[in-house]
Motif scaffolding. Structure first.
Motif, mmCIF file in Angstrom:
data_model
loop_
_atom_site.group_PDB
_atom_site.id
_atom_site.type_symbol
_atom_site.label_atom_id
_atom_site.label_comp_id
_atom_site.label_asym_id
_atom_site.label_seq_id
_atom_site.Cartn_x
_atom_site.Cartn_y
_atom_site.Cartn_z
ATOM 1 N N ASP A 78 0.836 -1.310 0.079
ATOM 2 C CA ASP A 78 0.215 0.123 0.063
ATOM 3 C C ASP A 78 0.828 1.311 -0.069
ATOM 4 O O ASP A 78 0.553 2.242 -0.768
ATOM 5 N N ASP A 79 1.920 1.181 0.939
ATOM 6 C CA ASP A 79 2.693 2.553 0.794
ATOM 7 C C ASP A 79 3.383 2.529 -0.360
ATOM 8 O O ASP A 79 3.625 3.734 -1.069
ATOM 9 N N GLU B 244 1.237 4.386 -3.215
ATOM 10 C CA GLU B 244 0.967 5.637 -2.818
ATOM 11 C C GLU B 244 2.335 6.555 -3.219
ATOM 12 O O GLU B 244 1.874 7.866 -3.384
ATOM 13 N N LYS B 245 3.136 5.926 -3.518
ATOM 14 C CA LYS B 245 4.302 6.798 -3.878
ATOM 15 C C LYS B 245 4.070 7.347 -5.560
ATOM 16 O O LYS B 245 3.497 6.781 -6.268
#
Length: 118
Positions: free
Chosen positions: A64-65, A68-69
């Motif tokens: 998920d992280d 988001e980038k």
């Protein structure tokens, strides 16, 4: 999207291992699991001996992280991931003797957010 990401990571990770590496991947509870082993070439007496299985675990929150980038941040994270895996592979080779683990379970390398954001 996550299936495309897993395919992308597989294409990135596979060249870090021997050319004859067997690679399998799957989803498990939102996490990516990538299993890798290969035929050991150094033991002529036991030609079918394989390396210990390595299981790379990429947790759902790490995925998920990553998603988001922005594009530049992803490229940097990819570089960090490749470096992280390469270092562990190097350390693994230094310790590798071709013996299967006593429990038969794979060696687990868990990729954290920190590993991608170094």
């Amino acid at each position: 999207m996550t299936e495309d990401l897993l395919d992308y990571w597989l294409r990135m990770i596979k060249p870090l291992f021997p050319a004859n590496a067997w690679v399998a991947s799957r989803f498990s509870g939102g996490d990516h699991l990538i299993q890798i082993d290969w035929k050991l070439e150094s033991n002529l007496c036991k030609q079918n001996r394989r390396s210990r299985m390595i299981e790379i675990v990429i947790k759902e929150d790490v995925i998920d992280d990553y998603l988001e980038k922005n594009a530049d941040e992803r490229v940097l994270s990819d570089t960090h991931m490749a470096r992280w895996i390469s270092q562990r592979y190097h350390d693994f080779l230094l310790d590798q003797d071709g013996r299967p683990s006593p429990s038969g379970s794979p060696i687990r390398w868990r990729i954290s957010k920190a590993a991608l954001n170094q």
